[in-house]
Design an enzyme around this catalytic site. Sequence first.
Site, PDB file in Angstrom:
ATOM      1  N   THR A 125       0.784  -1.286   0.144  1.00  7.78           N
ATOM      2  CA  THR A 125       0.158  -0.074   0.244  1.00  7.78           C
ATOM      3  C   THR A 125       0.868   1.270   0.057  1.00  7.78           C
ATOM      4  O   THR A 125       0.438   2.341  -0.177  1.00  7.78           O
ATOM      5  CB  THR A 125      -0.836  -0.084   1.175  1.00  7.78           C
ATOM      6  OG1 THR A 125      -0.170  -0.050   2.425  1.00  7.78           O
ATOM      7  CG2 THR A 125      -1.896  -1.117   1.125  1.00  7.78           C
ATOM      8  N   LEU A 179       3.400   4.237   1.409  1.00  9.61           N
ATOM      9  CA  LEU A 179       3.398   4.736   2.986  1.00  9.61           C
ATOM     10  C   LEU A 179       2.196   5.907   2.834  1.00  9.61           C
ATOM     11  O   LEU A 179       2.173   7.122   2.788  1.00  9.61           O
ATOM     12  CB  LEU A 179       4.610   5.745   2.807  1.00  9.61           C
ATOM     13  CG  LEU A 179       5.153   6.178   4.184  1.00  9.61           C
ATOM     14  CD1 LEU A 179       5.196   4.886   5.038  1.00  9.61           C
ATOM     15  CD2 LEU A 179       6.653   6.781   4.136  1.00  9.61           C
ATOM     16  N   HIS A 180       1.077   5.155   3.120  1.00 12.27           N
ATOM     17  CA  HIS A 180      -0.185   5.764   3.216  1.00 12.27           C
ATOM     18  C   HIS A 180      -0.904   5.238   4.502  1.00 12.27           C
ATOM     19  O   HIS A 180      -0.559   4.317   4.989  1.00 12.27           O
ATOM     20  CB  HIS A 180      -1.038   5.350   2.024  1.00 12.27           C
ATOM     21  CG  HIS A 180      -0.483   5.770   0.692  1.00 12.27           C
ATOM     22  ND1 HIS A 180      -0.628   7.081   0.307  1.00 12.27           N
ATOM     23  CD2 HIS A 180       0.175   5.169  -0.410  1.00 12.27           C
ATOM     24  CE1 HIS A 180       0.214   7.123  -0.934  1.00 12.27           C
ATOM     25  NE2 HIS A 180       0.570   5.973  -1.367  1.00 12.27           N
ATOM     26  N   ALA A 181      -2.111   6.293   5.003  1.00  9.93           N
ATOM     27  CA  ALA A 181      -2.782   6.006   6.082  1.00  9.93           C
ATOM     28  C   ALA A 181      -2.014   5.441   7.064  1.00  9.93           C
ATOM     29  O   ALA A 181      -1.348   5.908   7.742  1.00  9.93           O
ATOM     30  CB  ALA A 181      -3.901   5.076   5.587  1.00  9.93           C
ATOM     31  N   PRO A 213       0.208   3.169   7.697  1.00  7.58           N
ATOM     32  CA  PRO A 213       1.842   2.903   7.764  1.00  7.58           C
ATOM     33  C   PRO A 213       2.370   4.463   7.862  1.00  7.58           C
ATOM     34  O   PRO A 213       3.307   4.583   8.783  1.00  7.58           O
ATOM     35  CB  PRO A 213       2.175   2.205   6.279  1.00  7.58           C
ATOM     36  CG  PRO A 213       1.050   1.509   6.204  1.00  7.58           C
ATOM     37  CD  PRO A 213      -0.239   2.124   6.511  1.00  7.58           C
TER      38      PRO A 213
END
Length: 86
Positions: free
Chosen positions: A12, A14-16, A18
């Site tokens: 995914t 480096l989003h939300a 993490p």
Amino acid sequence: MLSKEIMIKNKTGLHARPAAQFVKEAAKFKSAISIEFKEKKVNAKSIIHVLSAGIAAGSIIHLSAEGEDEQQAIERLSEVIEKFEE
């Protein structure tokens, strides 16, 4: 100043979640910490900045730290990013 090149292997990017975990960990250090990605340099202690960088899976970032605990910051934050790969 220390810098390290890291590939984001998490599917995914480096989003939300993490990104939130990364920023929380970065905030524990006194050093100024930044991420360079696609010629853009952002404050690694700001969730808004990290999310706005749009760091996707397979991206290569340059993590930099400057200050009294820069070595520990680079080591710990590299570990955090690698943990996301599991």
